[in-house]
Design an enzyme around this catalytic site. Structure first.
Site, PDB file in Angstrom:
ATOM      1  CD  GLU A   1      -2.986  -1.021   2.305  1.00  0.00           C
ATOM      2  OE1 GLU A   1      -2.889  -0.120   3.148  1.00  0.00           O
ATOM      3  OE2 GLU A   1      -3.954  -1.798   2.249  1.00  0.00           O
TER       4      GLU A   1
ATOM      5  CD  GLU B   1      -3.495  -5.909   3.954  1.00  0.00           C
ATOM      6  OE1 GLU B   1      -4.306  -5.100   4.446  1.00  0.00           O
ATOM      7  OE2 GLU B   1      -2.271  -5.707   3.944  1.00  0.00           O
TER       8      GLU B   1
END
Ligand code: BG6
Length: 465
Positions: free
Chosen positions: A168, A369
């Site tokens: 991320e 995720e």
């Protein structure tokens, strides 16, 4: 159990965590930006809990991996902390205890038949590199990261076949340089754009190191993990559509396009140039990014982003922010996870999968995720002592149904990882919301499989549900 949603036999069923959120700071030679932030402002963390112990993976890794095995996970992602592995950032000299620890962890995963997926950066920049050089705004730090990556491939590439450069990276841009939710909590749109570029460059430089390593020659693969927040316009009015398009380009395509195609989205570059906030780059760097694209994508999906045209005129006095070109739209009546304040919209996983199929060369990808953070899960502990988290089972099921549909339609997805195997420390939210398949008792450090963990075990056994 009859299976209506069947997944491939070699599908990755797993979960993801990170070094800074699970290990604890034991024997770490350096401080990350989060360690430093906690040491200097503990009140910024929920209940004043910092990363010092986390879920104690540093000491408990054998037992923790055994629990993951008990659920049947066949793959698990964690990260190597730069601040634990490296003693001297400039020379890349390693820390013997860090090397010993990660060797043991990897060996234990392999021994238990769990595929270790190793990520090199999970928001945990060494604070010294921020203080000395300005962190990710500095191209010297980019080079130091490539050196750290090289060391990781040399040390562990014989056993680890699946690598991730960044988790991320957009959260680094947003948290540190735009919206003040990660240290150093700056609001500086121009610097944010440079950091966005530098993170893309750092990923490409790490990939370049990987291509030269024996790990690549042995068939290893490298990817990046991106948090995608598909941008949906409030309406089909052209101004709302244009607002969502910019949000999509800035938040998602700014990392997707360089990672997969090796170039930056032209529309985004044009707007940033016009706005006077385009990053500084060189021809050699752009060539390096073009040549060093990923083998696979990890996609973290939690929530969509809803956009509308600006109705409140943008105030230039605040400097440049991406919001110059859109406003967030809070859609009335949408389904929310009230604990985290995130919208729950499972269909977006299908939209993402189809986007990968149609616009990203149908590159191999997985859900790296997805998950649901819930506060106060202890209230769901039953008389037998285990947590009945049916809401988590429903959440996973709904997302898997959409993923399954997209795979039936040809999207090249090879796995699903939940955030997270064992309840872990969640940055400034600390232990407020729990995400795990395994519950952690913060006082005793006792770990017990939740109902969702048992359910996941059956799903894995049956290759679906
Ligand atoms: C992702 C991160 O953003 O979501 C994790 O990769 C994080 O590090 C997870 O913990 C859940 O978000 P949060 O903010 O509730 O911890």
């Amino acid at each position: 159990m009859s299976v209506t949603h069947e997944f491939p036999k070699d599908f990755w069923w797993g979960a993801a965590t990170s070094g800074p959120q699970s290990e604890g700071r034991f024997h770490k030679a350096h401080r990350s930006v989060f360690d430093y932030w906690f040491d200097t402002e503990p009140a910024a963390f929920f209940d004043g809990i910092g990363p010092n112990v986390a879920s104690n993976f540093y000491n408990d890794y054998r037992a923790d991996i055994a629990l993951m095995k008990q659920i049947g996970l066949n793959s698990v992602r964690t990260s190597i902390q730069w601040t634990r592995l490296i003693k001297d950032f400039e020379t890349g000299e390693t820390d013997p205890d860090g090397v010993r620890f990660y060797n043991n962890v990897i060996d234990e995963f392999v021994r238990q038949g769990i595929r270790p997926v190793l990520n090199l950066h999970h928001f945990d920049l060494p604070v010294e590199l921020y203080e000395k050089y300005g962190g990710w705004a500095s191209k010297h730090v980019v080079d130091l990261f490539a050196l750290f990556a090289k060391r990781c491939f040399e040390l562990f590439g014989d056993r680890v076949k699946d690598w991730v450069t960044f988790n991320e990276p957009m959260v680094v841009v947003e948290g540190e340089y735009l919206y003040e939710f990660h240290y150093p909590k700056l609001v500086d749109g121009k610097q944010a754009c440079q950091v966005l570029y530098n993170l893309n460059l750092a990923s490409a430089k790490a990939i370049a190191e990987f291509r030269k390593s024996t790990c690549a020659q042995l068939g290893g693969r490298i990817g990046i993990v991106l948090n995608l927040t598909p941008a949906y316009p409030r309406s089909d009015q052209p101004e709302d559509v244009a607002a969502a398009k910019f949000a999509e380009d800035y938040k998602n395509n700014s990392f997707l396009d360089p990672a997969v195609h090796g170039y930056f989205t032209k529309d985004l570059v044009d707007v940033l140039k016009t706005d006077g906030v385009l990053w500084e780059s060189t021809t050699e760097e752009i060539e390096l990014i073009a040549k060093n694209t990923v083998d696979f994508l990890g996609i973290n999906y939690y929530q969509p982003f809803r956009a509308q045209r600006r109705e409140i005129p943008y105030d230039d006095a605040q400097g440049w922010l991406p919001e110059k070109h859109f406003q967030q739209y809070h859609m009335p009546g949408c389904r929310m996870n009230p604990y985290r304040g995130w919208e729950i919209y499972p269909k977006a996983i299908y939209d993402i999968a189809i986007h990968v199929r149609d616009h990203l060369s149908n590159i191999p990808w997985y859900i790296s995720e997805n998950g649901m953070g819930v506060e106060g899960e202890e209230r769901f502990r039953n008389a037998d002592g285990f947590i009945e988290d049916d809401y988590r089972i429903d959440f996973i099921k709904e997302h898997l149904q959409w993923l399954h549909k997209a795979m039936q339609e040809g999207s090249n997805c090879f796995g699903y990882h939940l955030w997270t195997p064992i309840d872990c420390w969640s940055w400034s939210n600390a232990y407020k919301n729990r995400y795990g398949l395994i519950a952690l008792d913060l006082v005793t450090q006792e770990k017990t499989i939740k109902k969702s963990g048992l359910w996941m075990h059956d799903v894995i056994q049956n290759h679906g549900f």
